[in-house]
Enzyme design. Structure first.
Site, PDB file in Angstrom:
ATOM      1  N   CYS A 296      -0.319  21.618   4.501  1.00  0.00           N
ATOM      2  CA  CYS A 296      -0.079  20.175   4.604  1.00  0.00           C
ATOM      3  C   CYS A 296       1.166  19.795   3.808  1.00  0.00           C
ATOM      4  O   CYS A 296       1.460  18.616   3.629  1.00  0.00           O
ATOM      5  CB  CYS A 296      -1.300  19.389   4.114  1.00  0.00           C
ATOM      6  SG  CYS A 296      -1.797  19.856   2.464  1.00  0.00           S
TER       7      CYS A 296
ATOM      8  N   CYS B 230       0.835  -1.205   0.000  1.00  0.00           N
ATOM      9  CA  CYS B 230       0.000   0.000   0.000  1.00  0.00           C
ATOM     10  C   CYS B 230       0.870   1.256   0.000  1.00  0.00           C
ATOM     11  O   CYS B 230       0.590   2.217  -0.717  1.00  0.00           O
ATOM     12  CB  CYS B 230      -0.936  -0.025   1.209  1.00  0.00           C
ATOM     13  SG  CYS B 230      -1.610   1.553   1.675  1.00  0.00           S
TER      14      CYS B 230
ATOM     15  N   CYS C  75       1.563   3.836   5.105  1.00  0.00           N
ATOM     16  CA  CYS C  75       2.144   3.954   6.450  1.00  0.00           C
ATOM     17  C   CYS C  75       3.639   3.654   6.430  1.00  0.00           C
ATOM     18  O   CYS C  75       4.079   2.558   6.777  1.00  0.00           O
ATOM     19  CB  CYS C  75       1.407   3.034   7.413  1.00  0.00           C
ATOM     20  SG  CYS C  75      -0.273   3.617   7.674  1.00  0.00           S
TER      21      CYS C  75
ATOM     22  N   CYS D 234      -7.146  -2.202   8.132  1.00  0.00           N
ATOM     23  CA  CYS D 234      -6.332  -0.987   8.076  1.00  0.00           C
ATOM     24  C   CYS D 234      -6.365  -0.335   9.449  1.00  0.00           C
ATOM     25  O   CYS D 234      -7.440  -0.152  10.028  1.00  0.00           O
ATOM     26  CB  CYS D 234      -6.858  -0.030   7.014  1.00  0.00           C
ATOM     27  SG  CYS D 234      -5.965   1.530   6.969  1.00  0.00           S
TER      28      CYS D 234
END
Ligand code: SAH
Length: 391
Positions: free
Chosen positions: A346, A21, A24, A98
């Site tokens: 951000c 993915c 993380c 998740c």
């Protein structure tokens, strides 16, 4: 099948999908160390500009994402899969479990996957443009627990709609509204232009900083409300607004910052490009009985270029997307000369670039606080107070 785990003591997640993915990147690392890495990164980036205060971390950094997206596809054997895209690709990683996404939303996705099969809703194929179901998007109000489900389909039909809604709602009565969004274009954008309300009100509400906010399918809303509340409070405190001040909330989304700050201000003007978000913002002002705020649906840069010739601004909040602000916007700030600018970002890299421009226009950075809005991922958000040197 390997499973993901969370270590409460070290606040470490061990994600079983992290390699595929890619979200993380700090899976396996003590949360304390992750915060240090983020702190060091921001401090290094802003070296010579300002001191960076301690990063504000999350108390329990799991299941914080209140917006959950899953693309719909199929594997080699024709089985329906749902999940996120592998980084820099459109290959779907079937992330059954998740640790950062809202758990209730995740359970709904598992049900949907079964229902798509039994209702014979074929996954949309991006290469051929054939098939039907493209994306699932879920949003959950942190305070209200309201849930909005958006089903993105390749055309405007909805076969066996009533039966589908009944089965889904019997299983998940916690869903408060369902919206169908139609996206028939060959695009990497998730949402198309047309939305139809299938069930409920077509939006959810949430409560932040004591104000109530309506959120529609395509409007931006911060994905980590617990951290957002801390961030907004810091930003509003930094702005040090008085009742004489005219405040601009640029890139305002559904009006959250401007509405939360409006009680202290003389008047507030919110500026936002997305027309759906502006509609939400106007309703949000009404819901909260705020009379001294108005919203403009325009590019923030264009708006400010016109605004400078006739009006004043004492305080400006700016919260642009990752690409940062535009030259027009920053140059106009140099002309209008607000006494304080609170820049929320951000993306610290584009923030650093824009802050340098503002420093040339006579501002100094008085305060800078990083917030961990996206634990375990590489992202970090910063709130920066810029003040005019002669005030
Ligand atoms: N301040 C809001 C939204 C921040 S996200 C909040 O905290 O929720 C950035 C917002 O900028 C999005 O709503 C996006 O639609 C908007 N936006 C992007 N480009 C813009 C532009 N050029 N002018 C005005 N708004 C823009």
């Amino acid at each position: 099948m390997p499973s993901c785990s969370y270590d409460e003591k070290n606040k470490t997640i061990n994600c079983c999908h992290s390699l595929k993915c890619g979200s993380c990147v700090y899976s396996g690392m003590k949360y304390e160390n992750e915060l240090k890495v983020k702190q060091d990164y921001v401090s290094k980036l802003f070296k010579g500009v300002c001191n960076v205060e301690d990063i504000v971390g999350m108390y329990r950094p799991i299941y914080y994402r209140n917006k959950v997206h899953a693309a719909v596809g199929q594997d080699k054997n024709g089985n329906i899969i749902t999940g996120s895209y592998q980084e820099n690709s459109h290959k779907i990683v079937d992330t059954g479990e998740c640790l950062i996404e809202d758990k209730v939303c995740k359970d709904i996705i598992i049900t949907l996957k079964q229902l798509f099969k039994s209702f014979k809703y074929k996954p949309y194929n991006e290469d051929t443009g054939k098939g039907y179901m493209r994306h699932i998007l879920l949003r959950r109000g942190f305070s209200t627990k309201e849930i909005m489900l958006v089903l993105v389909t390749g055309d405007n039909t909805f076969p066996s709609k009533n039966a589908f809604v009944k089965v889904l709602m019997d299983k998940h009565p916690e869903i408060t509204t369902i919206v169908q969004n139609i996206n028939s274009s060959n695009t990497s954008m998730i949402l198309g232009k047309i939305s139809k309300v299938i069930y409920g009100k077509g939006y959810i509400e949430d409560v932040l900083c004591g104000c109530r906010f309506r959120i529609s399918a395509s409007s931006f809303y911060q994905i980590n409300p617990q951290q957002t509340e801390k961030l907004y409070k810091t930003a509003i405190k930094m702005a040090d607004i008085t009742s004489k001040d005219t405040v601009i909330d640029a890139y305002c989304g559904i009006g959250t910052i401007g509405i939360a700050a409006s009680k202290k201000a003389g008047k507030v003007i919110g500026v936002e490009l997305n027309s759906e978000a502006v509609k939400d913002a106007e309703i949000n002002a009404e819901i909260n009985n705020i009379k001294n705020i108005s919203f403009v649906n325009e590019d923030a840069g264009k708006f400010l270029v016109d605004y400078v010739s006739k009006h004043k601004a004492d305080v400006v909040f700016m919260d642009p997307p990752r690409s940062g602000s535009s030259k027009e916007f920053l140059d106009s700030l140099g002309i209008i000369k607000p006494k304080r600018i609170v820049y929320i970002s951000c993306n610290p890299e584009t923030q650093r670039r824009d802050v340098e421009v503002l420093m040339k226009y006579g501002y100094e950075v008085k305060k800078m606080v990083p917030f961990d809005m996206f634990p375990h991922t590489e992202h970090v958000e910063c709130v920066t107070l810029l003040q005019r040197k002669n005030t």
